[in-house]
Design a protein around this motif. Structure first.
Motif, PDB file in Angstrom:
ATOM      1  N   ALA A   1       0.823  -1.212   0.000  1.00 58.04           N
ATOM      2  CA  ALA A   1       0.000   0.000   0.000  1.00 58.04           C
ATOM      3  C   ALA A   1       0.855   1.258   0.000  1.00 58.04           C
ATOM      4  O   ALA A   1       0.515   2.242  -0.669  1.00 58.04           O
ATOM      5  N   GLN A   2       1.960   1.232   0.746  1.00 61.15           N
ATOM      6  CA  GLN A   2       2.867   2.381   0.756  1.00 61.15           C
ATOM      7  C   GLN A   2       3.424   2.644  -0.633  1.00 61.15           C
ATOM      8  O   GLN A   2       3.471   3.785  -1.098  1.00 61.15           O
ATOM      9  N   ILE A   3       3.831   1.587  -1.294  1.00 58.91           N
ATOM     10  CA  ILE A   3       4.420   1.713  -2.636  1.00 58.91           C
ATOM     11  C   ILE A   3       3.401   2.288  -3.615  1.00 58.91           C
ATOM     12  O   ILE A   3       3.691   3.231  -4.356  1.00 58.91           O
ATOM     13  N   LEU A   4       2.205   1.722  -3.601  1.00 61.17           N
ATOM     14  CA  LEU A   4       1.191   2.128  -4.568  1.00 61.17           C
ATOM     15  C   LEU A   4       0.601   3.502  -4.250  1.00 61.17           C
ATOM     16  O   LEU A   4       0.221   4.247  -5.160  1.00 61.17           O
ATOM     17  N   SER A   5       0.549   3.853  -2.972  1.00 64.43           N
ATOM     18  CA  SER A   5       0.003   5.163  -2.588  1.00 64.43           C
ATOM     19  C   SER A   5       0.846   6.292  -3.164  1.00 64.43           C
ATOM     20  O   SER A   5       0.334   7.374  -3.469  1.00 64.43           O
TER      21      SER A   5
ATOM     22  N   LEU B   1       2.163   6.030   5.462  1.00 63.68           N
ATOM     23  CA  LEU B   1       1.698   6.613   4.200  1.00 63.68           C
ATOM     24  C   LEU B   1       2.335   7.974   3.953  1.00 63.68           C
ATOM     25  O   LEU B   1       2.732   8.288   2.824  1.00 63.68           O
ATOM     26  N   VAL B   2       2.429   8.779   4.997  1.00 63.17           N
ATOM     27  CA  VAL B   2       3.061  10.101   4.867  1.00 63.17           C
ATOM     28  C   VAL B   2       4.524   9.952   4.465  1.00 63.17           C
ATOM     29  O   VAL B   2       5.034  10.708   3.630  1.00 63.17           O
ATOM     30  N   SER B   3       5.207   8.958   5.046  1.00 58.79           N
ATOM     31  CA  SER B   3       6.620   8.737   4.701  1.00 58.79           C
ATOM     32  C   SER B   3       6.785   8.318   3.248  1.00 58.79           C
ATOM     33  O   SER B   3       7.857   8.489   2.658  1.00 58.79           O
ATOM     34  N   SER B   4       5.712   7.776   2.667  1.00 59.03           N
ATOM     35  CA  SER B   4       5.742   7.378   1.251  1.00 59.03           C
ATOM     36  C   SER B   4       5.258   8.510   0.350  1.00 59.03           C
ATOM     37  O   SER B   4       5.089   8.309  -0.851  1.00 59.03           O
ATOM     38  N   GLN B   5       5.031   9.669   0.963  1.00 63.00           N
ATOM     39  CA  GLN B   5       4.548  10.859   0.248  1.00 63.00           C
ATOM     40  C   GLN B   5       3.169  10.628  -0.371  1.00 63.00           C
ATOM     41  O   GLN B   5       2.862  11.119  -1.457  1.00 63.00           O
ATOM     42  N   ALA B   6       2.353   9.864   0.330  1.00 63.18           N
ATOM     43  CA  ALA B   6       0.979   9.633  -0.117  1.00 63.18           C
ATOM     44  C   ALA B   6       0.142  10.883   0.142  1.00 63.18           C
ATOM     45  O   ALA B   6       0.357  11.598   1.122  1.00 63.18           O
ATOM     46  N   ASN B   7      -0.795  11.128  -0.738  1.00 67.96           N
ATOM     47  CA  ASN B   7      -1.731  12.234  -0.559  1.00 67.96           C
ATOM     48  C   ASN B   7      -3.007  11.667   0.082  1.00 67.96           C
ATOM     49  O   ASN B   7      -3.907  11.193  -0.600  1.00 67.96           O
ATOM     50  N   ILE B   8      -3.054  11.706   1.419  1.00 62.40           N
ATOM     51  CA  ILE B   8      -4.208  11.164   2.139  1.00 62.40           C
ATOM     52  C   ILE B   8      -5.351  12.171   2.044  1.00 62.40           C
ATOM     53  O   ILE B   8      -5.287  13.247   2.626  1.00 62.40           O
ATOM     54  N   ILE B   9      -6.396  11.804   1.302  1.00 63.08           N
ATOM     55  CA  ILE B   9      -7.499  12.746   1.073  1.00 63.08           C
ATOM     56  C   ILE B   9      -8.652  12.548   2.055  1.00 63.08           C
ATOM     57  O   ILE B   9      -9.564  13.358   2.114  1.00 63.08           O
TER      58      ILE B   9
END
Length: 239
Positions: free
Chosen positions: A177-181, A208-216
């Motif tokens: 999930a981290q990779i794909l996010s 998720l934040v460490s993976s630079q995911a945009n949590i909406i």
């Protein structure tokens, strides 16, 4: 006696599937209305940018992220958008069960370049909604998701679909999930009311934040409305 038990088991299985795709089988229910609210919130989450790809995950297994992904895909399709739901959980896939599809070809075949997008896409019974099931479970899901092939596949999907939803494994279980996010334009985290632990959610968010995911946003799943709740009374007769 055995026959009665078999009939009961079949009825239970049908009811379970119906609950999973409530947005399709009971469009006027409170739950369906909540998924339409989720759709609206997603549409307004990035007003200055068109959001076409997003990932739905959870902190831990059993929180309902696959059910949320499936129903979210349905309500976007009902809005008239051309939607693709991709089973990116190449460890414990469920999308093919939810939509009663075969799982001989899917995401794993696509990422190992054994098939094209056109070859793995399956039509669902819901208008405007196409599905890509998991396919054979590979030994290296994380490596496949982090590949350049994954990037190319996403770009190809964006040419044909308005919305692409990825159903990914739980964040704290594996790195998928981290990779794909990091590759999707938005990420939604699903929590289960009364069971999800606060520490787990915080750790999932940090990952998720460490993976630079945009949590909406976050979806609170399995929340029970009280019978005397105004919302329940107002919409209860529409169930």
């Amino acid at each position: 006696m055995a026959k009665a038990k078999t009939k009961k088991t079949k009825k239970s299985a049908i009811q379970t599937v119906a609950r999973k795709l409530v947005t399709s089988v009971n469009t006027r229910s409170i739950v369906s209305e909540q998924f339409r609210t989720l759709r609206t919130n997603i549409n307004f989450s990035m007003p200055d940018k068109e959001l076409k790809t997003f990932l739905i995950t959870s902190s831990s297994p059993g929180e309902g992220k696959s059910t949320v992904a499936a129903n979210t895909a349905v309500v976007f399709a009902q809005e008239g958008k051309k939607v693709l739901l991709v089973d990116a959980d190449m460890r414990k896939p469920t999308v093919h069960y939810t939509f009663h599809l075969t799982n001989t070809l899917g995401t794993s075949n696509l990422l190992t370049r054994q098939a094209t997008v056109a070859e793995v896409v399956k039509m669902s019974e819901i208008e405007n909604l196409d599905i890509i099931t998991c396919g054979p479970i590979p030994p290296n899901p994380a490596e496949l998701l982090s590949s350049q092939t994954m990037n190319n596949v996403i770009e190809e999907m964006k040419e044909s679909y308005d919305i692409i939803i990825f159903d990914a494994p739980p964040v704290l279980s594996v790195a998928d999930a981290q990779i794909l996010s990091n590759k999707c334009e938005g990420t939604i985290l699903v929590m289960s009311a009364g069971t999800t632990e606060k520490d787990g959610v915080l750790k999932a968010k940090e990952a998720l934040v460490s993976s630079q995911a945009n949590i909406i946003g976050v979806v609170l799943n399995n929340f029970q409305l009280q019978k005397d709740n105004y919302y329940y009374q107002y919409y209860g007769n529409a169930e």
